[in-house]
Design a protein around this motif. Structure first.
Motif, PDB file in Angstrom:
ATOM      1  N   GLU A 144     -20.304  -0.717  -5.762  1.00 35.63           N
ATOM      2  CA  GLU A 144     -19.354   0.388  -5.825  1.00 35.63           C
ATOM      3  C   GLU A 144     -18.115   0.060  -5.005  1.00 35.63           C
ATOM      4  OE1 GLU A 144     -20.569   4.698  -5.232  1.00 35.63           O
ATOM      5  OE2 GLU A 144     -19.774   4.197  -3.257  1.00 35.63           O
ATOM      6  N   LEU A 145     -16.969   0.474  -5.527  1.00 28.27           N
ATOM      7  CA  LEU A 145     -15.683   0.329  -4.840  1.00 28.27           C
ATOM      8  C   LEU A 145     -14.912   1.623  -5.046  1.00 28.27           C
ATOM      9  CD1 LEU A 145     -13.521  -1.467  -3.433  1.00 28.27           C
ATOM     10  CD2 LEU A 145     -12.849  -2.223  -5.710  1.00 28.27           C
ATOM     11  N   THR A 146     -14.447   2.228  -3.955  1.00 28.42           N
ATOM     12  CA  THR A 146     -13.735   3.496  -4.093  1.00 28.42           C
ATOM     13  C   THR A 146     -12.257   3.266  -4.378  1.00 28.42           C
ATOM     14  OG1 THR A 146     -13.208   3.696  -1.737  1.00 28.42           O
ATOM     15  CG2 THR A 146     -15.303   4.640  -2.476  1.00 28.42           C
ATOM     16  N   GLY A 147     -11.684   4.158  -5.165  1.00 27.58           N
ATOM     17  CA  GLY A 147     -10.253   4.113  -5.422  1.00 27.58           C
ATOM     18  C   GLY A 147      -9.468   4.343  -4.146  1.00 27.58           C
ATOM     19  N   LYS A 148     -10.010   5.147  -3.242  1.00 27.38           N
ATOM     20  CA  LYS A 148      -9.347   5.438  -1.971  1.00 27.38           C
ATOM     21  C   LYS A 148      -9.204   4.176  -1.130  1.00 27.38           C
ATOM     22  CE  LYS A 148      -9.736   8.370   2.173  1.00 27.38           C
ATOM     23  NZ  LYS A 148      -8.876   7.536   2.905  1.00 27.38           N
ATOM     24  N   SER A 149     -10.219   3.338  -1.108  1.00 30.05           N
ATOM     25  CA  SER A 149     -10.136   2.111  -0.314  1.00 30.05           C
ATOM     26  C   SER A 149      -9.031   1.195  -0.831  1.00 30.05           C
ATOM     27  CB  SER A 149     -11.482   1.382  -0.276  1.00 30.05           C
ATOM     28  OG  SER A 149     -11.827   0.892  -1.547  1.00 30.05           O
ATOM     29  N   ILE A 150      -8.856   1.156  -2.135  1.00 28.15           N
ATOM     30  CA  ILE A 150      -7.778   0.352  -2.717  1.00 28.15           C
ATOM     31  C   ILE A 150      -6.429   0.938  -2.335  1.00 28.15           C
ATOM     32  CG2 ILE A 150      -6.692  -0.404  -4.864  1.00 28.15           C
ATOM     33  CD1 ILE A 150      -9.513  -0.517  -6.088  1.00 28.15           C
ATOM     34  N   MET A 151      -6.295   2.263  -2.464  1.00 29.46           N
ATOM     35  CA  MET A 151      -5.030   2.917  -2.130  1.00 29.46           C
ATOM     36  C   MET A 151      -4.684   2.741  -0.657  1.00 29.46           C
ATOM     37  SD  MET A 151      -3.226   4.127  -4.498  1.00 29.46           S
ATOM     38  CE  MET A 151      -2.095   4.996  -3.437  1.00 29.46           C
ATOM     39  N   ASP A 152      -5.648   2.893   0.223  1.00 34.31           N
ATOM     40  CA  ASP A 152      -5.392   2.744   1.654  1.00 34.31           C
ATOM     41  C   ASP A 152      -4.927   1.328   1.985  1.00 34.31           C
ATOM     42  OD1 ASP A 152      -6.140   5.374   1.975  1.00 34.31           O
ATOM     43  OD2 ASP A 152      -8.116   4.921   2.837  1.00 34.31           O
ATOM     44  N   ALA A 153      -5.612   0.339   1.429  1.00 35.96           N
ATOM     45  CA  ALA A 153      -5.242  -1.058   1.685  1.00 35.96           C
ATOM     46  C   ALA A 153      -3.859  -1.367   1.112  1.00 35.96           C
ATOM     47  CB  ALA A 153      -6.294  -1.998   1.105  1.00 35.96           C
ATOM     48  N   LEU A 154      -3.574  -0.857  -0.081  1.00 32.80           N
ATOM     49  CA  LEU A 154      -2.269  -1.081  -0.714  1.00 32.80           C
ATOM     50  C   LEU A 154      -1.168  -0.445   0.114  1.00 32.80           C
ATOM     51  CD1 LEU A 154      -0.854  -2.304  -3.183  1.00 32.80           C
ATOM     52  CD2 LEU A 154      -1.232  -0.154  -4.369  1.00 32.80           C
ATOM     53  N   SER A 155      -1.389   0.769   0.559  1.00 26.02           N
ATOM     54  CA  SER A 155      -0.398   1.469   1.376  1.00 26.02           C
ATOM     55  C   SER A 155      -0.121   0.718   2.675  1.00 26.02           C
ATOM     56  CB  SER A 155      -0.896   2.879   1.681  1.00 26.02           C
ATOM     57  OG  SER A 155       0.019   3.552   2.496  1.00 26.02           O
ATOM     58  N   GLU A 156      -1.179   0.214   3.292  1.00 26.82           N
ATOM     59  CA  GLU A 156      -1.027  -0.539   4.542  1.00 26.82           C
ATOM     60  C   GLU A 156      -0.193  -1.798   4.340  1.00 26.82           C
ATOM     61  OE1 GLU A 156      -3.985  -3.056   7.388  1.00 26.82           O
ATOM     62  OE2 GLU A 156      -4.688  -1.078   6.770  1.00 26.82           O
ATOM     63  N   LYS A 157      -0.462  -2.522   3.254  1.00 31.58           N
ATOM     64  CA  LYS A 157       0.285  -3.754   2.969  1.00 31.58           C
ATOM     65  C   LYS A 157       1.745  -3.450   2.633  1.00 31.58           C
ATOM     66  CE  LYS A 157      -2.970  -6.901   3.229  1.00 31.58           C
ATOM     67  NZ  LYS A 157      -2.979  -7.952   4.217  1.00 31.58           N
ATOM     68  N   ILE A 158       1.979  -2.397   1.872  1.00 30.71           N
ATOM     69  CA  ILE A 158       3.344  -2.053   1.480  1.00 30.71           C
ATOM     70  C   ILE A 158       4.153  -1.598   2.684  1.00 30.71           C
ATOM     71  CG2 ILE A 158       4.719  -0.363   0.180  1.00 30.71           C
ATOM     72  CD1 ILE A 158       2.676  -0.675  -2.076  1.00 30.71           C
ATOM     73  N   SER A 159       3.517  -0.902   3.605  1.00 30.50           N
ATOM     74  CA  SER A 159       4.242  -0.401   4.775  1.00 30.50           C
ATOM     75  C   SER A 159       4.791  -1.548   5.632  1.00 30.50           C
ATOM     76  CB  SER A 159       3.360   0.516   5.611  1.00 30.50           C
ATOM     77  OG  SER A 159       2.312  -0.211   6.193  1.00 30.50           O
ATOM     78  N   GLY A 160       4.235  -2.733   5.510  1.00 30.49           N
ATOM     79  CA  GLY A 160       4.721  -3.894   6.247  1.00 30.49           C
ATOM     80  C   GLY A 160       5.873  -4.611   5.566  1.00 30.49           C
ATOM     81  N   ASP A 161       6.228  -4.208   4.365  1.00 27.61           N
ATOM     82  CA  ASP A 161       7.313  -4.847   3.607  1.00 27.61           C
ATOM     83  C   ASP A 161       8.425  -3.823   3.391  1.00 27.61           C
ATOM     84  OD1 ASP A 161       8.967  -5.759   1.452  1.00 27.61           O
ATOM     85  OD2 ASP A 161       7.366  -7.118   0.825  1.00 27.61           O
ATOM     86  N   GLU A 162       9.537  -4.002   4.090  1.00 31.54           N
ATOM     87  CA  GLU A 162      10.604  -2.997   4.066  1.00 31.54           C
ATOM     88  C   GLU A 162      11.157  -2.761   2.660  1.00 31.54           C
ATOM     89  OE1 GLU A 162      14.904  -2.168   6.131  1.00 31.54           O
ATOM     90  OE2 GLU A 162      13.466  -3.446   7.161  1.00 31.54           O
ATOM     91  N   GLN A 163      11.369  -3.829   1.887  1.00 29.67           N
ATOM     92  CA  GLN A 163      11.925  -3.658   0.538  1.00 29.67           C
ATOM     93  C   GLN A 163      10.957  -2.897  -0.372  1.00 29.67           C
ATOM     94  OE1 GLN A 163      13.041  -7.277  -1.408  1.00 29.67           O
ATOM     95  NE2 GLN A 163      13.734  -6.249  -3.253  1.00 29.67           N
ATOM     96  N   LEU A 164       9.672  -3.250  -0.328  1.00 32.45           N
ATOM     97  CA  LEU A 164       8.684  -2.528  -1.132  1.00 32.45           C
ATOM     98  C   LEU A 164       8.565  -1.085  -0.679  1.00 32.45           C
ATOM     99  CD1 LEU A 164       5.693  -5.006  -1.636  1.00 32.45           C
ATOM    100  CD2 LEU A 164       7.275  -4.157  -3.355  1.00 32.45           C
ATOM    101  N   ARG A 165       8.579  -0.878   0.637  1.00 37.16           N
ATOM    102  CA  ARG A 165       8.449   0.464   1.178  1.00 37.16           C
ATOM    103  C   ARG A 165       9.595   1.363   0.705  1.00 37.16           C
ATOM    104  NH1 ARG A 165       7.970  -0.674   6.543  1.00 37.16           N
ATOM    105  NH2 ARG A 165      10.190  -0.476   6.793  1.00 37.16           N
ATOM    106  N   THR A 166      10.782   0.806   0.561  1.00 39.53           N
ATOM    107  CA  THR A 166      11.938   1.572   0.104  1.00 39.53           C
ATOM    108  C   THR A 166      11.740   2.075  -1.318  1.00 39.53           C
ATOM    109  OG1 THR A 166      13.370   0.243   1.500  1.00 39.53           O
ATOM    110  CG2 THR A 166      14.439   1.464  -0.283  1.00 39.53           C
ATOM    111  N   ASP A 167      11.185   1.227  -2.192  1.00 44.85           N
ATOM    112  CA  ASP A 167      11.018   1.586  -3.605  1.00 44.85           C
ATOM    113  C   ASP A 167       9.713   2.316  -3.901  1.00 44.85           C
ATOM    114  OD1 ASP A 167      13.415   0.415  -4.250  1.00 44.85           O
ATOM    115  OD2 ASP A 167      12.519  -1.530  -4.711  1.00 44.85           O
TER     116      ASP A 167
END
Length: 184
Positions: A144-167
């Motif tokens: 089993e893999l939760t959708g929330k775990s994917i979203m949390d990890a994606l959000s964390e990675k995006i927050s470290g990239d200023e250009q991605l975070r802007t869009d």
């Protein structure tokens, strides 16, 4: 005579095709008569049941590992397909003038995250049952893999990239993900 020859030829072809060797790996979606009947993807989680046949007692541990690997590979494939649809829908609906670089970067990031998250998937059901051939044992594992775990990890990675975070707008992306998960 032609009809008999045609019928015999067809029967021979069917026999030849069915005798190409024993099937080693079986991957199915469970039904009520199979193990782990609750191993179905829902709007909150991705789940997959992997099975593998052991032809002797010495092969049972290897068959368990193969069943888990099969389940994780299929789970990753299923999650990646959903994330790709989410990214496509998100970029076309919310970022109408975005270049393909944004979409590609999000997809690549999502694939990487899915692969990382699948490594830590939780086994929710596993076991063995007799195979259809005497001496064979079917090993099964549901992961089993939760959708929330994917979203949390994606959000964390995006927050470290200023250009991605802007869009990127997390809540809008999450809404599109929830819509896709509800289709499972």
């Amino acid at each position: 005579m032609k009809k008999i020859s045609l019928l015999l030829g067809t029967a021979l072809m069917v026999l030849m095709m069915s005798s190409c060797g024993p099937e080693k790996e079986v991957v199915t979606t469970p039904t009520s008569t199979q193990p782990c009947s609750d191993c179905r993807s829902t709007s909150d989680v991705f789940r997959y049941l992997g099975q593998h046949v052991a032809s002797s007692d010495r092969q049972i541990q290897q068959a368990r590992l193969m069943a888990a690997n099969t389940a994780r590979a299929e789970l990753a494939s299923q999650a990646e397909a959903v994330i790709e649809r989410v990214v496509d829908n998100y970029t076309s609906e919310y970022i109408t003038n975005a270049d393909s670089d944004f979409k590609q970067r999000i997809q690549d990031l999502a694939r990487t995250i899915v692969k990382q998250e699948v490594k830590g998937t939780m086994i929710i059901c596993e076991g063995t049952m007799p195979g259809s051939t005497p001496g064979n044992t079917i090993c099964y594992v549901c992961v089993e893999l939760t959708g929330k775990s994917i979203m949390d990890a994606l959000s964390e990675k995006i927050s470290g990239d200023e250009q991605l975070r802007t869009d990127f707008e997390y809540e809008k992306f999450k809404k599109v993900l929830e819509e896709e998960m509800s289709k499972l």
